[in-house]
Design a protein around this motif. Sequence first.
Motif, PDB file in Angstrom:
ATOM      1  N   ALA A 126       0.830  -1.212   0.000  1.00  0.00           N
ATOM      2  CA  ALA A 126       0.000   0.000   0.000  1.00  0.00           C
ATOM      3  C   ALA A 126       0.858   1.253   0.000  1.00  0.00           C
ATOM      4  N   ASP A 127       1.982   1.232   0.724  1.00  0.00           N
ATOM      5  CA  ASP A 127       2.896   2.378   0.750  1.00  0.00           C
ATOM      6  C   ASP A 127       3.496   2.636  -0.636  1.00  0.00           C
ATOM      7  N   VAL A 128       3.870   1.563  -1.330  1.00  0.00           N
ATOM      8  CA  VAL A 128       4.437   1.704  -2.672  1.00  0.00           C
ATOM      9  C   VAL A 128       3.402   2.302  -3.615  1.00  0.00           C
ATOM     10  N   ALA A 129       2.144   1.843  -3.509  1.00  0.00           N
ATOM     11  CA  ALA A 129       1.077   2.396  -4.350  1.00  0.00           C
ATOM     12  C   ALA A 129       0.814   3.855  -4.013  1.00  0.00           C
ATOM     13  N   LEU A 130       0.895   4.203  -2.718  1.00  0.00           N
ATOM     14  CA  LEU A 130       0.722   5.599  -2.309  1.00  0.00           C
ATOM     15  C   LEU A 130       1.833   6.472  -2.872  1.00  0.00           C
ATOM     16  N   TYR A 131       3.050   5.969  -2.848  1.00  0.00           N
ATOM     17  CA  TYR A 131       4.173   6.713  -3.430  1.00  0.00           C
ATOM     18  C   TYR A 131       3.938   6.967  -4.915  1.00  0.00           C
TER      19      TYR A 131
ATOM     20  N   PRO B 236       3.172  -4.810  -9.282  1.00  0.00           N
ATOM     21  CA  PRO B 236       4.590  -5.159  -9.073  1.00  0.00           C
ATOM     22  C   PRO B 236       5.563  -4.249  -9.801  1.00  0.00           C
ATOM     23  N   SER B 237       5.145  -3.657 -10.929  1.00  0.00           N
ATOM     24  CA  SER B 237       6.043  -2.771 -11.660  1.00  0.00           C
ATOM     25  C   SER B 237       6.408  -1.536 -10.841  1.00  0.00           C
ATOM     26  N   MET B 238       5.540  -1.179  -9.891  1.00  0.00           N
ATOM     27  CA  MET B 238       5.844  -0.039  -9.027  1.00  0.00           C
ATOM     28  C   MET B 238       7.081  -0.301  -8.185  1.00  0.00           C
ATOM     29  N   LEU B 239       7.309  -1.557  -7.831  1.00  0.00           N
ATOM     30  CA  LEU B 239       8.485  -1.900  -7.050  1.00  0.00           C
ATOM     31  C   LEU B 239       9.763  -1.641  -7.829  1.00  0.00           C
ATOM     32  N   VAL B 240       9.698  -1.872  -9.152  1.00  0.00           N
ATOM     33  CA  VAL B 240      10.872  -1.630  -9.994  1.00  0.00           C
ATOM     34  C   VAL B 240      11.250  -0.160  -9.944  1.00  0.00           C
ATOM     35  N   VAL B 241      10.247   0.717 -10.065  1.00  0.00           N
ATOM     36  CA  VAL B 241      10.492   2.159 -10.008  1.00  0.00           C
ATOM     37  C   VAL B 241      11.068   2.540  -8.655  1.00  0.00           C
ATOM     38  N   LEU B 242      10.510   1.963  -7.596  1.00  0.00           N
ATOM     39  CA  LEU B 242      10.982   2.284  -6.250  1.00  0.00           C
ATOM     40  C   LEU B 242      12.412   1.803  -6.045  1.00  0.00           C
ATOM     41  N   GLU B 243      12.714   0.616  -6.551  1.00  0.00           N
ATOM     42  CA  GLU B 243      14.070   0.087  -6.423  1.00  0.00           C
ATOM     43  C   GLU B 243      15.071   0.950  -7.186  1.00  0.00           C
ATOM     44  N   GLN B 244      14.657   1.429  -8.376  1.00  0.00           N
ATOM     45  CA  GLN B 244      15.532   2.321  -9.137  1.00  0.00           C
ATOM     46  C   GLN B 244      15.787   3.608  -8.367  1.00  0.00           C
ATOM     47  N   ARG B 245      14.749   4.092  -7.713  1.00  0.00           N
ATOM     48  CA  ARG B 245      14.904   5.315  -6.920  1.00  0.00           C
ATOM     49  C   ARG B 245      15.879   5.083  -5.767  1.00  0.00           C
ATOM     50  N   GLU B 246      15.791   3.913  -5.145  1.00  0.00           N
ATOM     51  CA  GLU B 246      16.698   3.614  -4.046  1.00  0.00           C
ATOM     52  C   GLU B 246      18.138   3.484  -4.535  1.00  0.00           C
TER      53      GLU B 246
END
Length: 580
Positions: A274-279, A294-304
């Motif tokens: 839910a946090d990833v979707a909120l981001y 799940p593709s949102m996780l890829v974007v978040l990982e790239q950001r990290e």
Amino acid sequence: MPENRANWPKLVPQGSEFFSRTEAAFSLWDLDLVLVDWSKKLAERSGFSEGAPTKLGEVYPALANPPSADLVQLVIKTGRPQSIRLGVSTDNRYDLLLLPAKEGLAVVEIEAADRTETTTAQEQERALLLHQATHDVLTGLPNRRQFSDELGRLLPTGDKSGLALMQIDLDDFKPVNDTLGHGAGDIVLKLAAGRIRSVLGANETAFRLAGDEFAIIQTAGEQPGEAEQLAEALVGEFKKPFIVDGITVFVGASIGIAIAPRDGDEGEQLMKAADVALYAAKKEGRRRARTFDPSMLVVLEQREVLRRSLRVALQHGEFFLEYQPLVDRSRTVTGFEALLRWRHPRLGVIPPIAFIPMAEADGLMSEIGQWVLEEACREALSWPEHYTVAVNLSPAEFLTVGFTDRVSQTLDLVGLPAERLELEITETVLLERTINNLDTLNTLNVLGIQISLDDFGTEYSSLSYLKNFPFDNIKIDRYFINDLLDDEKSQTIVRSVIALSHGLGMRVTAEGVETAEQAAWLLEEGCDRLQGHFLSPPLHADHIGQFIGHRKARRTNGGATRTMTGPEGPRMAIGLGGAG
């Protein structure tokens, strides 16, 4: 009205006599004595209607008339619990514990058999402590403790499906606190809780987690469809203005949705989804809802990955500066604005908008800003003596303790006269510690440094800023320049800013000048300086000497309509005439 699934009795220690008695029936009422929340036991007995509000007197008729009605008001007014003995029949007698709740009243039914004054006082105290421990004081919503317990009770779902978790963040809430005060912020939070409640139905429970963070747990048959429908209704509710002490404020809502067991069947997994979707909702512009993918996780990982790289970018020498010319009314270049760039070893050049917020959030901006300031001042030493260098300051950098001393020491170290340095701040800076900020600005002014208010007109644009501090320069944001020739509103705003600034003894600089027509219009209206790609794109430090040389050549030759250099040089230098 929503059924209370927060399971109040769970939180009372096992073996407590109060546990067995309060399990009978519990209800929560607002200040108008309208039912807000209730236990399953009470709902089964009373058969509430979902369509219409339920009043206290409809459930407990005796409380609608004196003296019991007076006792109800006494509890609300004094905040002290009271008990009332009611008899439904000779075989079924019970007491009502009336407990103060934030913005309302809580009522607990307790069997009356074998009661004493001592046990009554103990139960009143326990019931009050229970309410305080499980509900948010400000909004009356179940708190994070209840949220964790409820999520733990529902997960894992096993073979069942249909559980949705929604994380809600309020958009633009911080400026309400900053500009109107925390009292106004509290009012908005209470109103926001009311709006969230207003769209909830059966099998939907709202919680306040912390600050401006809320959550909803929904159990429904069709997911994610029903969760998305509820989320859109919430977003719609928050598009309406809030009225705080007669002032209209707009606070939106961004929502992240996760579905169990698809996105996680444990509390921590589901909350992360839910946090990833909120981001993602916030990155896409806020005031919207997004369902986890799940593709949102890829974007978040790239950001990290980018964040980790940013922490060592300065040490690895990956930052560099480009310089964009500033041209005055006589078509003369008066200086350059230093623009920070990051050349990532694998991703190439990354624009400031992508990494500056990261640097601010991670506490890196002070160190990076010091490097920018020193590098820009050293470069300016190689320019003609009348050229100035403008350096942008982030709010995080400006608020650093000892900032003015650091600027003064840098000028002394490099040997650049203070009057050749122009510091640009945005209105966001002025929303923080107002008195300290004005002291900092005044200290910089005493040192002889020029101060520009950047992006004027795009934030809060309080005229008190202009009254309280005499800025040297006001910069009109490119937002008003883009459609300047076609939009009468933009023309009116630009004319007004120019007249206002000149009336206060300040210069005006227009950013984002892309065409000769825009430049001509602005100069005709009295704009003091221009900046933009029509004049020149940002230049690498190695090309500034060549750019200045072209300007001098045009002065010697009487001016030219346009001078272009090769792809390795400045690429463009306008022929406005005048000395460089």
